[in-house]
Scaffold this motif. Structure first.
Motif, PDB file in Angstrom:
ATOM      1  N   PRO A 225       0.829  -1.212   0.000  1.00 31.41           N
ATOM      2  CA  PRO A 225       0.000   0.000   0.000  1.00 31.41           C
ATOM      3  C   PRO A 225       0.859   1.255   0.000  1.00 31.41           C
ATOM      4  O   PRO A 225       1.810   1.377   0.778  1.00 31.41           O
ATOM      5  CB  PRO A 225      -0.817  -0.122   1.298  1.00 31.41           C
ATOM      6  N   GLU A 226       0.545   2.150  -0.893  1.00 31.99           N
ATOM      7  CA  GLU A 226       1.212   3.446  -0.996  1.00 31.99           C
ATOM      8  C   GLU A 226       2.716   3.321  -1.242  1.00 31.99           C
ATOM      9  O   GLU A 226       3.491   4.185  -0.834  1.00 31.99           O
ATOM     10  CB  GLU A 226       0.957   4.284   0.265  1.00 31.99           C
ATOM     11  N   ASN A 227       3.136   2.255  -1.909  1.00 34.96           N
ATOM     12  CA  ASN A 227       4.552   2.091  -2.235  1.00 34.96           C
ATOM     13  C   ASN A 227       4.735   2.354  -3.725  1.00 34.96           C
ATOM     14  O   ASN A 227       4.388   1.532  -4.569  1.00 34.96           O
ATOM     15  CB  ASN A 227       5.027   0.682  -1.866  1.00 34.96           C
ATOM     16  N   ALA A 228       5.299   3.523  -4.030  1.00 33.67           N
ATOM     17  CA  ALA A 228       5.421   3.941  -5.419  1.00 33.67           C
ATOM     18  C   ALA A 228       6.359   3.022  -6.203  1.00 33.67           C
ATOM     19  O   ALA A 228       6.154   2.800  -7.406  1.00 33.67           O
ATOM     20  CB  ALA A 228       5.929   5.383  -5.482  1.00 33.67           C
ATOM     21  N   ALA A 229       7.382   2.472  -5.537  1.00 35.48           N
ATOM     22  CA  ALA A 229       8.345   1.629  -6.245  1.00 35.48           C
ATOM     23  C   ALA A 229       7.686   0.357  -6.768  1.00 35.48           C
ATOM     24  O   ALA A 229       8.020  -0.113  -7.868  1.00 35.48           O
ATOM     25  CB  ALA A 229       9.505   1.273  -5.309  1.00 35.48           C
ATOM     26  N   ASP A 230       6.748  -0.214  -6.021  1.00 37.35           N
ATOM     27  CA  ASP A 230       6.068  -1.423  -6.479  1.00 37.35           C
ATOM     28  C   ASP A 230       5.199  -1.135  -7.701  1.00 37.35           C
ATOM     29  O   ASP A 230       5.160  -1.921  -8.652  1.00 37.35           O
ATOM     30  CB  ASP A 230       5.205  -2.001  -5.347  1.00 37.35           C
ATOM     31  N   ILE A 231       4.499  -0.003  -7.665  1.00 36.46           N
ATOM     32  CA  ILE A 231       3.665   0.393  -8.814  1.00 36.46           C
ATOM     33  C   ILE A 231       4.543   0.651 -10.025  1.00 36.46           C
ATOM     34  O   ILE A 231       4.229   0.239 -11.156  1.00 36.46           O
ATOM     35  CB  ILE A 231       2.841   1.648  -8.481  1.00 36.46           C
ATOM     36  N   GLU A 232       5.685   1.304  -9.798  1.00 38.04           N
ATOM     37  CA  GLU A 232       6.612   1.597 -10.897  1.00 38.04           C
ATOM     38  C   GLU A 232       7.161   0.317 -11.516  1.00 38.04           C
ATOM     39  O   GLU A 232       7.307   0.215 -12.740  1.00 38.04           O
ATOM     40  CB  GLU A 232       7.762   2.458 -10.372  1.00 38.04           C
ATOM     41  N   LEU A 233       7.449  -0.701 -10.671  1.00 40.03           N
ATOM     42  CA  LEU A 233       7.934  -1.972 -11.195  1.00 40.03           C
ATOM     43  C   LEU A 233       6.890  -2.606 -12.113  1.00 40.03           C
ATOM     44  O   LEU A 233       7.229  -3.101 -13.197  1.00 40.03           O
ATOM     45  CB  LEU A 233       8.256  -2.930 -10.045  1.00 40.03           C
ATOM     46  N   ALA A 234       5.636  -2.580 -11.711  1.00 43.11           N
ATOM     47  CA  ALA A 234       4.571  -3.152 -12.536  1.00 43.11           C
ATOM     48  C   ALA A 234       4.488  -2.424 -13.876  1.00 43.11           C
ATOM     49  O   ALA A 234       4.339  -3.060 -14.938  1.00 43.11           O
ATOM     50  CB  ALA A 234       3.237  -3.055 -11.800  1.00 43.11           C
ATOM     51  N   GLU A 235       4.620  -1.116 -13.839  1.00 42.36           N
ATOM     52  CA  GLU A 235       4.561  -0.336 -15.075  1.00 42.36           C
ATOM     53  C   GLU A 235       5.756  -0.633 -15.969  1.00 42.36           C
ATOM     54  O   GLU A 235       5.617  -0.745 -17.202  1.00 42.36           O
ATOM     55  CB  GLU A 235       4.503   1.157 -14.737  1.00 42.36           C
ATOM     56  N   GLN A 236       6.941  -0.764 -15.386  1.00 44.94           N
ATOM     57  CA  GLN A 236       8.133  -1.061 -16.167  1.00 44.94           C
ATOM     58  C   GLN A 236       8.043  -2.438 -16.827  1.00 44.94           C
ATOM     59  O   GLN A 236       8.421  -2.605 -17.988  1.00 44.94           O
ATOM     60  CB  GLN A 236       9.376  -0.979 -15.279  1.00 44.94           C
ATOM     61  N   MET A 237       7.547  -3.419 -16.092  1.00 40.77           N
ATOM     62  CA  MET A 237       7.432  -4.758 -16.655  1.00 40.77           C
ATOM     63  C   MET A 237       6.385  -4.801 -17.760  1.00 40.77           C
ATOM     64  O   MET A 237       6.542  -5.504 -18.755  1.00 40.77           O
ATOM     65  CB  MET A 237       7.112  -5.766 -15.554  1.00 40.77           C
ATOM     66  N   SER A 238       5.341  -4.027 -17.594  1.00 39.40           N
ATOM     67  CA  SER A 238       4.327  -3.941 -18.644  1.00 39.40           C
ATOM     68  C   SER A 238       4.907  -3.301 -19.885  1.00 39.40           C
ATOM     69  O   SER A 238       4.681  -3.774 -21.017  1.00 39.40           O
ATOM     70  CB  SER A 238       3.121  -3.147 -18.136  1.00 39.40           C
ATOM     71  N   SER A 239       5.686  -2.238 -19.703  1.00 40.99           N
ATOM     72  CA  SER A 239       6.324  -1.569 -20.838  1.00 40.99           C
ATOM     73  C   SER A 239       7.328  -2.480 -21.525  1.00 40.99           C
ATOM     74  O   SER A 239       7.554  -2.367 -22.738  1.00 40.99           O
ATOM     75  CB  SER A 239       7.034  -0.285 -20.363  1.00 40.99           C
ATOM     76  N   ALA A 240       7.936  -3.414 -20.753  1.00 38.76           N
ATOM     77  CA  ALA A 240       8.910  -4.345 -21.326  1.00 38.76           C
ATOM     78  C   ALA A 240       8.237  -5.488 -22.076  1.00 38.76           C
ATOM     79  O   ALA A 240       8.934  -6.320 -22.667  1.00 38.76           O
ATOM     80  CB  ALA A 240       9.808  -4.897 -20.220  1.00 38.76           C
ATOM     81  N   GLY A 241       6.898  -5.552 -22.014  1.00 38.48           N
ATOM     82  CA  GLY A 241       6.179  -6.547 -22.808  1.00 38.48           C
ATOM     83  C   GLY A 241       5.441  -7.605 -22.023  1.00 38.48           C
ATOM     84  O   GLY A 241       4.715  -8.424 -22.589  1.00 38.48           O
ATOM     85  N   ALA A 242       5.612  -7.642 -20.695  1.00 37.99           N
ATOM     86  CA  ALA A 242       4.941  -8.663 -19.890  1.00 37.99           C
ATOM     87  C   ALA A 242       3.451  -8.363 -19.751  1.00 37.99           C
ATOM     88  O   ALA A 242       3.028  -7.208 -19.840  1.00 37.99           O
ATOM     89  CB  ALA A 242       5.586  -8.749 -18.498  1.00 37.99           C
TER      90      ALA A 242
END
Length: 600
Positions: A225-242
């Motif tokens: 909850p409220e952890n920006a780094a976890d949300i950013e990781l999800a976005e990065q992996m999505s951008s990488a094609g996952a």
């Protein structure tokens, strides 16, 4: 085994913090496996896709053993075989002579995947990683040609940031404890877990990249909850094609704060299982061979031999014996609240292996609904301080007696000490008891166990000091201090002090007098059987206050029991964090075992 001196305890009116999902109550212990010095737990199933669990480090791993066992059991029921394992040098695994590195941890994950494939016939692997284990999972997946996806929970992919956060958490833990912990100079420590310096050196330079992600790779991110780094990781992996799904890691904070209460986010376990069912094809594979070995697995060195023990098809433990056998005595090491069998800071692992070198065997065990042992279908949700837990201890004693004629001793810390004392008093096979930092010598049947476990371990003097501290006032106004809980703790200490003064004159007319009568009856039983009892306490946790409550300010009441011995540990905390204190306690255990062996 019921006894009139063992009373049922009051359960909280609120939802129990350690509730158990239905799939755990029908489960048996997982299949123990060993792999090149590593210890693991196999959850077999017939699906083509298996799951390798890469745990967090140290204290976080201790807090999440049960959580990960429940996830693995649920996935296996859905058809996905799974394996949980201890990294080299961690948990029940053997130490690495040259030191454990991050690459050795990654190799351990790949070795666990190989074991899972060999034993179940699965071909594809999903790597689950939590905390720094997420970095291990990603690295292992990048080296696995048959990667099926990832589950990344509360991920840490930057080693230097992780070490800074760990140091901050440890500083908070040590704040206000006026003791010298004596950890090695420059070491990375969290809650008495000391990180291998080679691993710590690796983490300083570690950053795990997510480049080269396979298009459409199923990935589940559990975001704090409220952890920006976890949300950013999800976005990065999505951008990488996952193909990423990101969900809230509900209950994360409570779980890492609650190893003594075992709060498990049960709904999250179902959510994870449902994600698997939606996203991972459930093709059935053919079993490569039997999941279990014909011979029980073992880990051994030149000085000791360890093997898993399953008691009554349900309770999991690890026996540790001298390499050549011929043990002088066996000490059963009991759980402290919901801390698994390895113990806080791996204290029971260190204890077992040190004692084996001196010819003394041990069994470190998880009782029902703790660590690697599933719940008893007929047992309560709250097992700590319950009669059901004492029945488990009796079952473990019977199990040990069936394999040895050596004297059997019971040892435990806090609630484990309570179990040792109560079970030992009613079990003729027990030849000695070592009670360490026992906060309740006998339990008030009106006391709420959940509240007791959440209250923590502090002496009255500490509450007095904190009450007059300027920083405490600031924390009260900021909402950081749980005022009702603090008030309950202070009132409890004050009540005990008043009752201690008047109960000798009123005897059984006061509750304390009646509780004292129950305690003394237990001790008289042990005296009659000539079973020695060692009470170990310290100044920083309330265990010395408990001794004074029942035996008087100078502990003069202990003189009525010649077989009772009290040892006060200086420079110690409740969980025996300082390495020198641990060695002292191990020495006391060794002496107790030697004396029992001499008595025969």
């Amino acid at each position: 085994m019921s006894d009139p001196m063992v009373t049922s305890v009051k359960q909280s009116a609120r939802a129990p913090t350690n509730s158990v999902p239905p799939h755990d109550v029908v489960a048996s212990a997982a299949i123990p496996v060993t792999m090149d010095g590593m210890f693991g737990h196999l959850h077999p199933a017939s699906g083509e896709t298996g799951v390798v669990f890469c745990a967090p480090w140290g204290f976080d791993a201790l807090c999440t053993v049960k959580f990960h066992r429940l996830i693995a059991a649920d996935l296996a029921q859905r058809g996905y075989p799974a394996i949980r394992f201890d990294y080299p040098g961690e948990g029940d695994s053997l130490p690495v002579e040259a030191g454990a590195t991050f690459d050795i941890w990654v190799a351990g994950a790949l070795r666990a995947a190989e074991e899972l494939r060999d034993r179940t016939g699965c071909s594809r692997i999903i790597y689950y990683g939590m905390g720094i284990g997420a970095a291990v999972a990603l690295r292992a997946g990048q080296q696995d040609a048959n990667l099926a996806g990832y589950v990344l929970a509360a991920s840490t992919l930057n080693g230097r940031r992780y070490l800074r956060e760990t140091a901050l958490r440890e500083k908070i833990i040590e704040d206000g404890l006026a003791i010298d912990f004596g950890y090695p100079e420059g070491s990375t420590v969290l809650a008495s877990f000391i990180m291998d310096p080679h691993l710590a050196a690796d983490l300083k330079a570690l950053t795990v990249s997510i480049d080269g992600m396979t298009a459409g790779l199923p990935t589940l991110v559990l975001a704090r909850p409220e952890n920006a780094a976890d949300i950013e990781l999800a976005e990065q992996m999505s951008s990488a094609g996952a193909a990423v799904e990101c969900i809230d890691f509900s209950g994360y904070g409570a779980m890492l704060d609650g190893v003594v209460t075992s709060p498990i986010p049960l709904e999250l376990i179902d959510t994870i299982g449902n994600w698997f069912s939606r996203n991972i094809p459930q093709d059935t594979g053919s079993l490569a061979r039997q999941a279990a070995d014909n011979e029980p697995p073992a880990l051994q060195t030149s000085m000791f031999r360890e093997r898993p023990e399953i008691v009554d098809s349900r309770l999991f433990g690890i026996s540790c014996a001298p390499r050549l056998g011929g043990e002088k005595a066996v000490i059963i090491l009991l759980n402290m609240a919901y801390a698994p069998h390895t113990g806080w800071g791996r204290i029971w692992v260190e204890t077992a292996r040190t004692l084996a070198r001196q010819g003394i065997a041990t069994l470190r065990v998880d009782l029902s609904n703790i660590g690697d042992s599933p719940a008893d279908p007929k047992g309560p949700d709250q097992v700590v301080y319950s009669e059901d837990q004492l029945n488990d201890v009796h079952a473990v004693v019977r199990h040990v007696r069936n394999s040895t004629k050596a004297p059997i001793l019971l040892a435990g810390i806090c609630s484990g000490a309570h179990s040792a004392l109560c079970a030992g008093a009613t079990n003729a096979e027990v030849a000695g008891i070592v009670s360490i930092n026992q906060l309740r010598l006998v339990l008030d049947p009106d006391e709420d166990v959940d509240s007791l476990l959440m209250a923590g371990a502090r002496p009255l003097s500490d509450y007095k000091r904190r009450a007059t501290s300027l920083s405490t006032y600031k924390r009260v106004f900021s909402g950081e201090v749980n005022i009702p809980k603090a008030a309950w703790n202070i009132a409890s200490h004050a009540r005990d002090r008043v009752l201690r003064g008047i109960s000798p004159y009123l005897g059984g007319f006061t509750k304390l007098g009646r509780l004292r009568g129950r305690l003394f009856a237990l001790l008289r039983r042990l005296e009659d059987r000539k079973v020695p009892v060692i009470f170990i306490s310290c100044r920083t946790d309330g265990s010395l206050d408990q001794q004074r409550l029942y035996f008087g300010k100078t502990l003069a009441g202990q003189r009525a029991f010649p077989g009772l011995r009290h040892i006060l540990l200086e420079n110690a905390d409740h969980t025996l964090s300082p390495p020198s204190v641990r060695q002292h306690v191990i020495g006391i255990l060794a002496e107790a075992a030697e004396e029992s062996a001499k008595r025969g």
